[in-house]
Design a protein around this motif. Sequence first.
Motif, short mmCIF file in Angstrom:
data_model
loop_
_atom_site.label_atom_id
_atom_site.label_comp_id
_atom_site.label_asym_id
_atom_site.label_seq_id
_atom_site.Cartn_x
_atom_site.Cartn_y
_atom_site.Cartn_z
N UNK A 84 -9.64 11.85 4.26
CA UNK A 84 -9.38 10.44 4.56
C UNK A 84 -9.37 9.64 3.26
N UNK A 85 -10.34 9.90 2.38
CA UNK A 85 -10.37 9.21 1.09
C UNK A 85 -9.15 9.54 0.26
N UNK A 86 -8.71 10.78 0.32
CA UNK A 86 -7.49 11.19 -0.39
C UNK A 86 -6.29 10.39 0.10
N UNK A 87 -6.14 10.26 1.40
CA UNK A 87 -5.01 9.52 1.96
C UNK A 87 -5.05 8.04 1.57
N UNK A 88 -6.23 7.46 1.60
CA UNK A 88 -6.34 6.05 1.26
C UNK A 88 -6.07 5.81 -0.23
N UNK A 89 -6.48 6.74 -1.09
CA UNK A 89 -6.17 6.62 -2.51
C UNK A 89 -4.67 6.76 -2.77
N UNK A 90 -4.03 7.67 -2.04
CA UNK A 90 -2.58 7.82 -2.17
C UNK A 90 -1.85 6.55 -1.70
N UNK A 91 -2.34 5.96 -0.61
CA UNK A 91 -1.73 4.75 -0.07
C UNK A 91 -1.87 3.61 -1.08
N UNK A 92 -3.04 3.48 -1.70
CA UNK A 92 -3.26 2.45 -2.71
C UNK A 92 -2.31 2.65 -3.89
N UNK A 93 -2.11 3.88 -4.29
CA UNK A 93 -1.20 4.17 -5.41
C UNK A 93 0.25 3.82 -5.04
N UNK A 94 0.66 4.15 -3.81
CA UNK A 94 2.02 3.83 -3.38
C UNK A 94 2.28 2.33 -3.35
N UNK A 95 1.32 1.58 -2.86
CA UNK A 95 1.47 0.13 -2.79
C UNK A 95 1.46 -0.46 -4.19
N UNK A 96 0.65 0.09 -5.09
CA UNK A 96 0.59 -0.40 -6.46
C UNK A 96 1.96 -0.31 -7.14
#
Length: 183
Positions: A40-52
Amino acid sequence: MKVIRNCRLISRININGYTLLHQVADMKYYPGDKAGPCFQLQEELKWLKRVRKIIPTHYVMHRNNAGNTADEFFEEQHAELLERAQKWIKDTSQSCSAVSVLVASLVYSAAYHPPGDIENERNTVASKLFTVMDVTALACSLTSFVTFLSILSSPFEYGDFRRSRPRKLAVGFSLLFISVITT
C-alpha cells in the motif's frame, strides 16, 4: 474541454492551502490496505511521484496553511503506515528466512544421503535429476535467505518502499518458492 478541466485542477489551491500534491498526500482519501502495508505504501509513493510529474514545478515547494510542503505532509500523514509497513516486512522476512534455512538444511543433508544404492545408480537419469534438483533447491534457498537477510539489515525509509523493498521481497518469495518446489 477535458484538458482544460485537468489544467484547472492541476493549478488550483484550496482554502487549506492544498495543491493537488497535498491532496494526494492526505490519507483520508485512501482505502484500507489490501495487499499489506508495504505494498500500500509503495502504491501511494508511486501515485505521489506520478502527480508530481504533472503539476507545475513551483507547487512542489508550496506550503499549505499549516506550513507543510506536500512531502512533509505526506510523511506526517503516512507515519503510521510506514511503521506498520516496517513491522510487516520485518516479520515476513524473518519468517521466510527461517523457512529458507530449514529448506537449505534439509536439501544439504539429502545431498549426503541420496535415496537408493549409490554404487549401482550413480549414472542413471534419476540420479542425475536428483542431483540437479538438490543443487537447485540448495542454491535457491540460500539465495532467498541472503535476500531476506539484506531486507532485515537495511534501513526502512519512505524511498526504500517505492521500489527496493517490495522488489527484494518478491525476489525472495520467488526463490523460496522455487527451492520448496525443487525440494
